[in-house]
Design a protein around this motif. Structure first.
Motif, mmCIF file in Angstrom:
data_model
loop_
_atom_site.group_PDB
_atom_site.id
_atom_site.type_symbol
_atom_site.label_atom_id
_atom_site.label_comp_id
_atom_site.label_asym_id
_atom_site.label_seq_id
_atom_site.Cartn_x
_atom_site.Cartn_y
_atom_site.Cartn_z
ATOM 1 N N ASN A 1 4.348 -1.543 -6.350
ATOM 2 C CA ASN A 1 4.578 -2.973 -6.476
ATOM 3 C C ASN A 1 4.281 -2.859 -5.325
ATOM 4 N N TRP A 2 3.497 -3.627 -4.152
ATOM 5 C CA TRP A 2 2.961 -3.402 -2.890
ATOM 6 C C TRP A 2 3.296 -5.382 -2.382
ATOM 7 N N ILE A 3 4.097 -4.992 -1.541
ATOM 8 C CA ILE A 3 4.773 -6.771 -0.386
ATOM 9 C C ILE A 3 3.811 -6.605 0.178
ATOM 10 N N ALA A 4 2.811 -8.042 0.645
ATOM 11 C CA ALA A 4 1.756 -7.810 0.994
ATOM 12 C C ALA A 4 1.837 -9.347 2.465
ATOM 13 N N ASP B 1 7.098 -4.490 12.657
ATOM 14 C CA ASP B 1 8.454 -4.311 12.259
ATOM 15 C C ASP B 1 8.161 -5.062 10.767
ATOM 16 N N VAL B 2 7.550 -5.692 10.413
ATOM 17 C CA VAL B 2 7.003 -6.012 8.929
ATOM 18 C C VAL B 2 6.873 -5.140 8.347
ATOM 19 N N LEU B 3 6.424 -3.475 8.820
ATOM 20 C CA LEU B 3 5.964 -2.260 8.494
ATOM 21 C C LEU B 3 7.263 -1.818 8.365
ATOM 22 N N ASN B 4 7.529 -1.767 9.576
ATOM 23 C CA ASN B 4 8.832 -0.598 9.244
ATOM 24 C C ASN B 4 9.824 -1.230 8.236
ATOM 25 N N ALA B 5 10.060 -2.515 7.928
ATOM 26 C CA ALA B 5 10.767 -3.488 7.497
ATOM 27 C C ALA B 5 11.158 -2.462 5.777
ATOM 28 N N GLY B 6 9.074 -2.162 5.351
ATOM 29 C CA GLY B 6 8.947 -1.807 4.307
ATOM 30 C C GLY B 6 7.968 -2.399 3.767
ATOM 31 N N ALA B 7 7.376 -3.757 4.227
ATOM 32 C CA ALA B 7 5.955 -4.115 3.938
ATOM 33 C C ALA B 7 4.843 -2.662 3.332
ATOM 34 N N ASP B 8 3.907 -2.892 2.609
ATOM 35 C CA ASP B 8 2.945 -2.065 2.312
ATOM 36 C C ASP B 8 1.450 -2.622 2.413
ATOM 37 N N VAL B 9 1.381 -3.874 3.055
ATOM 38 C CA VAL B 9 -0.147 -4.750 2.973
ATOM 39 C C VAL B 9 -0.567 -5.258 4.582
ATOM 40 N N VAL B 10 -0.738 -5.088 5.354
ATOM 41 C CA VAL B 10 -1.362 -6.144 5.911
ATOM 42 C C VAL B 10 -2.105 -7.632 5.159
ATOM 43 N N HIS B 11 -1.679 -8.408 5.024
ATOM 44 C CA HIS B 11 -3.258 -9.422 4.615
ATOM 45 C C HIS B 11 -3.524 -10.425 5.599
ATOM 46 N N PHE B 12 -4.993 -10.589 5.594
ATOM 47 C CA PHE B 12 -5.602 -10.997 6.993
ATOM 48 C C PHE B 12 -5.976 -12.099 6.027
ATOM 49 N N ASP B 13 -5.914 -13.112 6.961
ATOM 50 C CA ASP B 13 -6.511 -14.240 5.768
ATOM 51 C C ASP B 13 -7.440 -14.568 7.068
ATOM 52 N N VAL B 14 -8.378 -14.954 6.126
ATOM 53 C CA VAL B 14 -9.873 -15.232 7.857
ATOM 54 C C VAL B 14 -10.738 -16.618 6.884
ATOM 55 N N MET B 15 -10.502 -18.165 7.841
ATOM 56 C CA MET B 15 -10.821 -18.912 7.188
ATOM 57 C C MET B 15 -12.130 -20.085 8.472
ATOM 58 N N ASP B 16 -12.352 -20.614 7.735
ATOM 59 C CA ASP B 16 -13.719 -20.631 8.349
ATOM 60 C C ASP B 16 -14.080 -22.089 8.783
ATOM 61 N N THR C 1 0.134 3.469 8.878
ATOM 62 C CA THR C 1 -1.291 3.443 8.129
ATOM 63 C C THR C 1 -1.206 2.132 6.272
ATOM 64 N N ALA C 2 -0.525 1.347 6.975
ATOM 65 C CA ALA C 2 -0.563 0.383 5.399
ATOM 66 C C ALA C 2 -1.900 0.073 6.096
ATOM 67 N N PRO C 3 -2.826 -0.039 4.217
ATOM 68 C CA PRO C 3 -4.024 -0.925 4.639
ATOM 69 C C PRO C 3 -3.741 -2.160 4.860
ATOM 70 N N ILE C 4 -5.434 -2.744 5.531
ATOM 71 C CA ILE C 4 -5.457 -3.883 5.810
ATOM 72 C C ILE C 4 -6.252 -4.551 4.534
ATOM 73 N N ASP C 5 -5.977 -6.074 3.806
ATOM 74 C CA ASP C 5 -6.555 -6.552 2.864
ATOM 75 C C ASP C 5 -6.872 -8.096 3.295
ATOM 76 N N VAL C 6 -8.112 -7.905 4.220
ATOM 77 C CA VAL C 6 -8.729 -8.703 4.354
ATOM 78 C C VAL C 6 -9.939 -9.757 3.421
ATOM 79 N N HIS C 7 -8.702 -11.204 3.620
ATOM 80 C CA HIS C 7 -9.165 -12.213 2.554
ATOM 81 C C HIS C 7 -9.726 -13.432 2.927
ATOM 82 N N LEU C 8 -10.707 -12.911 2.737
ATOM 83 C CA LEU C 8 -11.880 -13.917 3.315
ATOM 84 C C LEU C 8 -12.697 -15.351 2.547
ATOM 85 N N MET C 9 -12.042 -16.468 3.515
ATOM 86 C CA MET C 9 -11.930 -18.009 2.857
ATOM 87 C C MET C 9 -13.506 -18.512 3.648
#
Ligand code: DX5
Ligand code: ZN
Length: 235
Positions: A6-9, A26-41, A68-76
């Motif tokens: 399980n990954w928390i993003a 802070d959120v990664l040090n608290a145990g989150a796994d992924v950075v979810h990056f929302d791109v809106m146009d 080292t967490a992955p950046i998860d780019v969500h393109l809208m």
């Protein structure tokens, strides 16, 4: 393929953009796994957020901080092809887009894969999973929207659970290494049933950032620990 870890993003859409780096740290040090990056146009969705410059700054900041967490780019974004290379050059690890935002879905997925990045398709509440039919070999992530895209803080649409189950079956039948992600209205209160529907990657914006007190470096520990506890109960 068995269900993945399980990954928390956390979705940074609900972070404080004036202190984005420290919020992410802070959120990664608290145990989150992924950075979810929302791109809106302000075209594909009625809101405007952040672009590749912010992604690049964040990536650089994260490497300076040894995050080292992955950046998860969500393109809208529509059309999507023009900006795909920009985000990959800016350090995206995953790039996902909406099939309605590409004239040539296979080509857009191919562009992402050819640049060595992981690729995914995003399904709005009314969008059919049939877009996956002929492209499973290019997919690393399937993202099921449990809200209509455009804003954080909306309520979870329960029909997404059935869609998760259907997507889980497709993934298992393919035998491929594909993550199944949910996005919209996920909180500690409903994360367990989302997991039980087959999800392994949990985006949460207001559910994480909205629950924390300003200025305290440990402010995300409790909420992330609570989510993990709920996930541990899932079967
Ligand atoms: C919505 C975005 C989401 C959103 C999630 O279009 O894609 O990532 O920020 O926020 P919450 O968890 O608050 O619904
Ligand atoms: Zn998102």
């Amino acid at each position: 393929m068995a269900k993945k870890e399980n990954w928390i993003a956390p979705s940074i859409l609900s972070a404080d953009f004036a202190q984005l780096g420290t919020d992410v740290k802070d959120v990664l040090n608290a145990g989150a796994d992924v950075v979810h990056f929302d791109v809106m146009d302000n075209h594909y969705v009625p809101n405007l957020t952040i672009g590749p410059l912010v992604c690049e700054s964040l990536k650089n900041y994260m490497s300076r901080e040894n995050l080292t967490a992955p950046i998860d780019v969500h393109l809208m974004v529509k059309p999507v092809d023009r900006v795909i290379p920009d985000f990959i050059n800016a350090g995206a690890d995953y790039v996902t887009f909406h099939p309605e935002a590409s004239e040539h879905i296979d080509r857009s997925l191919g562009m992402i894969k050819d640049m060595g990045c992981k690729a995914g398709l995003v399904f709005n509440p009314a969008t059919s999973l049939s877009y996956l039919d002929h492209v499973m070999d290019k997919i690393d992530m399937i993202l099921i929207m449990s809200v209509n895209p455009g804003f954080g803080g909306q309520s979870f649409i329960p029909q997404a659970l059935e869609k998760l189950k259907a997507a889980r079956q497709l993934i298992d039948a393919s035998g491929r290494d594909i993550r199944l992600e949910i996005d919209g209205g996920v909180k500690a209160e409903n994360i367990r049933e989302v997991a039980e529907a087959g999800c392994d990657t949990f985006v949460s914006g207001s559910g994480i950032f909205g629950n924390a007190k300003d200025g305290d470096a440990n402010r995300y520990d409790t909420i992330i620990a609570q989510m993990r506890e709920e996930l541990a109960k899932a079967n």
